[in-house]
Motif scaffolding. Structure first.
Motif, PDB file in Angstrom:
ATOM      1  N   ARG A  36      24.885  11.750 -50.496  1.00  0.00           N
ATOM      2  CA  ARG A  36      24.106  11.893 -49.269  1.00  0.00           C
ATOM      3  C   ARG A  36      23.914  13.360 -48.916  1.00  0.00           C
ATOM      4  O   ARG A  36      24.773  14.194 -49.202  1.00  0.00           O
ATOM      5  N   ASP A  37      22.819  13.649 -48.219  1.00  0.00           N
ATOM      6  CA  ASP A  37      22.542  14.991 -47.744  1.00  0.00           C
ATOM      7  C   ASP A  37      23.354  15.235 -46.465  1.00  0.00           C
ATOM      8  O   ASP A  37      23.193  14.501 -45.490  1.00  0.00           O
ATOM      9  N   PRO A  38      24.225  16.246 -46.457  1.00  0.00           N
ATOM     10  CA  PRO A  38      25.062  16.499 -45.273  1.00  0.00           C
ATOM     11  C   PRO A  38      24.248  16.720 -43.998  1.00  0.00           C
ATOM     12  O   PRO A  38      24.767  16.512 -42.893  1.00  0.00           O
ATOM     13  N   SER A  39      22.972  17.092 -44.126  1.00  0.00           N
ATOM     14  CA  SER A  39      22.197  17.313 -42.907  1.00  0.00           C
ATOM     15  C   SER A  39      21.894  15.996 -42.186  1.00  0.00           C
ATOM     16  O   SER A  39      21.453  15.996 -41.042  1.00  0.00           O
ATOM     17  N   GLY A  40      22.146  14.861 -42.856  1.00  0.00           N
ATOM     18  CA  GLY A  40      21.940  13.568 -42.211  1.00  0.00           C
ATOM     19  C   GLY A  40      23.167  13.063 -41.474  1.00  0.00           C
ATOM     20  O   GLY A  40      23.182  11.929 -40.992  1.00  0.00           O
ATOM     21  N   VAL A  41      24.207  13.901 -41.402  1.00  0.00           N
ATOM     22  CA  VAL A  41      25.452  13.476 -40.751  1.00  0.00           C
ATOM     23  C   VAL A  41      25.836  14.496 -39.682  1.00  0.00           C
ATOM     24  O   VAL A  41      26.067  15.660 -39.983  1.00  0.00           O
ATOM     25  N   ASP A  42      25.872  14.059 -38.425  1.00  0.00           N
ATOM     26  CA  ASP A  42      26.258  14.933 -37.314  1.00  0.00           C
ATOM     27  C   ASP A  42      27.755  14.826 -37.061  1.00  0.00           C
ATOM     28  O   ASP A  42      28.260  13.727 -36.833  1.00  0.00           O
ATOM     29  N   LEU A  43      28.400  15.962 -37.039  1.00  0.00           N
ATOM     30  CA  LEU A  43      29.825  15.995 -36.716  1.00  0.00           C
ATOM     31  C   LEU A  43      29.960  16.311 -35.227  1.00  0.00           C
ATOM     32  O   LEU A  43      29.527  17.367 -34.772  1.00  0.00           O
ATOM     33  N   ILE A  44      30.533  15.367 -34.478  1.00  0.00           N
ATOM     34  CA  ILE A  44      30.679  15.567 -33.029  1.00  0.00           C
ATOM     35  C   ILE A  44      32.169  15.631 -32.672  1.00  0.00           C
ATOM     36  O   ILE A  44      32.852  14.607 -32.681  1.00  0.00           O
ATOM     37  N   PRO A  45      32.689  16.816 -32.382  1.00  0.00           N
ATOM     38  CA  PRO A  45      34.092  16.898 -31.967  1.00  0.00           C
ATOM     39  C   PRO A  45      34.335  16.156 -30.647  1.00  0.00           C
ATOM     40  O   PRO A  45      33.549  16.295 -29.707  1.00  0.00           O
ATOM     41  N   VAL A  46      35.399  15.358 -30.631  1.00  0.00           N
ATOM     42  CA  VAL A  46      35.784  14.635 -29.408  1.00  0.00           C
ATOM     43  C   VAL A  46      36.862  15.465 -28.714  1.00  0.00           C
ATOM     44  O   VAL A  46      37.921  15.702 -29.288  1.00  0.00           O
ATOM     45  N   GLU A 187      30.136  -3.806 -42.329  1.00  0.00           N
ATOM     46  CA  GLU A 187      29.579  -4.829 -41.443  1.00  0.00           C
ATOM     47  C   GLU A 187      28.633  -4.199 -40.421  1.00  0.00           C
ATOM     48  O   GLU A 187      27.553  -4.732 -40.145  1.00  0.00           O
ATOM     49  N   LEU A 188      29.014  -3.038 -39.872  1.00  0.00           N
ATOM     50  CA  LEU A 188      28.127  -2.398 -38.889  1.00  0.00           C
ATOM     51  C   LEU A 188      26.805  -2.017 -39.554  1.00  0.00           C
ATOM     52  O   LEU A 188      25.733  -2.148 -38.960  1.00  0.00           O
ATOM     53  N   ARG A 189      26.917  -1.565 -40.800  1.00  0.00           N
ATOM     54  CA  ARG A 189      25.690  -1.192 -41.508  1.00  0.00           C
ATOM     55  C   ARG A 189      24.778  -2.414 -41.693  1.00  0.00           C
ATOM     56  O   ARG A 189      23.565  -2.321 -41.540  1.00  0.00           O
ATOM     57  N   GLU A 190      25.385  -3.562 -41.994  1.00  0.00           N
ATOM     58  CA  GLU A 190      24.574  -4.784 -42.148  1.00  0.00           C
ATOM     59  C   GLU A 190      23.932  -5.196 -40.833  1.00  0.00           C
ATOM     60  O   GLU A 190      22.763  -5.603 -40.789  1.00  0.00           O
ATOM     61  N   LEU A 191      24.731  -5.104 -39.753  1.00  0.00           N
ATOM     62  CA  LEU A 191      24.175  -5.440 -38.439  1.00  0.00           C
ATOM     63  C   LEU A 191      23.026  -4.504 -38.101  1.00  0.00           C
ATOM     64  O   LEU A 191      22.019  -4.907 -37.519  1.00  0.00           O
ATOM     65  N   SER A 192      23.177  -3.246 -38.503  1.00  0.00           N
ATOM     66  CA  SER A 192      22.133  -2.262 -38.252  1.00  0.00           C
ATOM     67  C   SER A 192      20.836  -2.651 -38.964  1.00  0.00           C
ATOM     68  O   SER A 192      19.748  -2.611 -38.363  1.00  0.00           O
ATOM     69  N   SER A 193      20.937  -3.049 -40.227  1.00  0.00           N
ATOM     70  CA  SER A 193      19.691  -3.465 -40.914  1.00  0.00           C
ATOM     71  C   SER A 193      19.085  -4.666 -40.226  1.00  0.00           C
ATOM     72  O   SER A 193      17.864  -4.796 -40.123  1.00  0.00           O
ATOM     73  N   ALA A 216      33.467   6.079 -43.561  1.00  0.00           N
ATOM     74  CA  ALA A 216      32.262   5.902 -42.733  1.00  0.00           C
ATOM     75  C   ALA A 216      31.055   6.547 -43.416  1.00  0.00           C
ATOM     76  O   ALA A 216      29.956   5.972 -43.432  1.00  0.00           O
ATOM     77  N   ILE A 217      31.258   7.733 -43.970  1.00  0.00           N
ATOM     78  CA  ILE A 217      30.157   8.423 -44.660  1.00  0.00           C
ATOM     79  C   ILE A 217      29.684   7.598 -45.858  1.00  0.00           C
ATOM     80  O   ILE A 217      28.478   7.439 -46.071  1.00  0.00           O
ATOM     81  N   GLU A 218      30.640   7.036 -46.606  1.00  0.00           N
ATOM     82  CA  GLU A 218      30.271   6.158 -47.738  1.00  0.00           C
ATOM     83  C   GLU A 218      29.366   5.025 -47.291  1.00  0.00           C
ATOM     84  O   GLU A 218      28.541   4.536 -48.049  1.00  0.00           O
ATOM     85  N   ASN A 219      29.572   4.573 -46.051  1.00  0.00           N
ATOM     86  CA  ASN A 219      28.827   3.412 -45.568  1.00  0.00           C
ATOM     87  C   ASN A 219      27.653   3.769 -44.665  1.00  0.00           C
ATOM     88  O   ASN A 219      27.147   2.924 -43.940  1.00  0.00           O
ATOM     89  N   GLY A 220      27.239   5.030 -44.710  1.00  0.00           N
ATOM     90  CA  GLY A 220      25.990   5.379 -44.038  1.00  0.00           C
ATOM     91  C   GLY A 220      26.115   5.989 -42.661  1.00  0.00           C
ATOM     92  O   GLY A 220      25.092   6.117 -41.953  1.00  0.00           O
ATOM     93  N   ALA A 221      27.312   6.390 -42.230  1.00  0.00           N
ATOM     94  CA  ALA A 221      27.462   6.988 -40.894  1.00  0.00           C
ATOM     95  C   ALA A 221      26.496   8.152 -40.699  1.00  0.00           C
ATOM     96  O   ALA A 221      26.286   8.957 -41.611  1.00  0.00           O
ATOM     97  N   THR A 222      25.927   8.240 -39.493  1.00  0.00           N
ATOM     98  CA  THR A 222      25.071   9.387 -39.162  1.00  0.00           C
ATOM     99  C   THR A 222      25.702  10.253 -38.071  1.00  0.00           C
ATOM    100  O   THR A 222      25.342  11.405 -37.913  1.00  0.00           O
TER     101      THR A 222
END
Ligand SMILES: *Cc1c(COP(=O)(O)O)cnc(C)c1O
Length: 238
Positions: A36-46, A187-193, A216-222
């Motif tokens: 995956r292209d890292p620009s498609g993943v936002d890192l948000i510090p909590v 499962e979340l990815r499937e629900l998303s589709s 999460a990244i393996e499964n499409g996290a953005t």
């Protein structure tokens, strides 16, 4: 907050800057491994439990987007950082209906839309643009965990779509403690589709925390919501 969150990234006696760059590097590695292209993943510090100084220090390191999960802690922190321009705040914690409108006044996005009453409470907010939101899905049968049950997701999505004050960005989940996170993320990815058949632009997936962002990244996290691995141990509260 799992104890080994930061240790996996060598948190021992590290500085904030070291932890941030270790997490950034780990996110990039995981993206590469997943093709995956890292620009498609936002890192948000909590930054919950931590003071405004820690947010300011992260902002000095180039971070612009932050997540908070507790009102009024979030409100006070954001107010005290008001002179810092360009910061973006995401609310990721459970929201009491009567606090919803107040929270919507100081955040830029909400990841924890989990029931029709909350959508109704937010339907009358006044903003220039609709408030970006994610619908949170509960991956456990325990209603206390927050999130809508998967079988009620479609109705809640419809409700958000028919509320002009809100813009549905996608889905959010927290992987249940003690279980293999991949199953929940898949499962979340499937629900998303599934919801994209009606919510065509709601493609974002807010999933992945300190201990499971690689899966999460393996499964499409953005959108990754990462606390302890970046911020370090929660400060003692007296
Ligand atoms: C605290 C929190 C996080 C971050 O958790 P860490 O394990 O510290 O990375 C992510 N999402 C939500 C909803 C949180 O409350």
């Amino acid at each position: 907050m799992p104890e080994h969150a930061g240790e996996a990234l060598g948190q021992g006696h590290s500085t904030l800057a070291e932890r941030l760059s270790a997490v950034q590097a780990a996110v990039e590695d995981a993206c590469r491994a997943a093709g995956r292209d890292p620009s498609g993943v936002d890192l948000i510090p909590v930054t919950k439990f931590h003071g405004p100084e820690l947010v300011a220090a992260l902002a000095d390191l180039g971070v612009r987007r932050f997540a908070e999960s507790r009102h009024p802690e979030a409100r006070d922190k954001i107010e005290s950082l008001a002179e810092r321009e360009g910061l973006e705040w995401h609310f990721v914690g459970q929201i009491q209906t009567k606090k919803a409108r107040q929270i919507a006044q100081y955040v830029d996005a909400v990841h924890s839309i989990d029931r029709p009453g909350l959508v109704d409470a937010l339907s009358t907010i006044e903003r220039e643009l609709p408030l970006p939101v994610f619908v949170q899905v509960n991956m456990t049968p325990d209603p206390a965990r927050g999130g809508v049950q998967p079988d009620e997701l479609d109705a809640l999505v419809e409700h958000v779509l028919s509320t002009p004050a809100l813009e549905l960005k996608g889905l959010m989940c927290v992987a249940p403690l003690g279980a293999e996170p991949r199953a929940s993320f898949a499962e979340l990815r499937e629900l998303s589709s599934r919801i994209q058949s009606t919510a065509t632009s709601a493609r974002a997936l807010s999933m992945g925390m300190s201990n499971d962002f690689r899966e999460a990244i393996e499964n499409g996290a953005t959108h990754l919501r990462i606390g302890a691995a970046i911020t370090g141990k929660r400060p003692d509260r007296t």
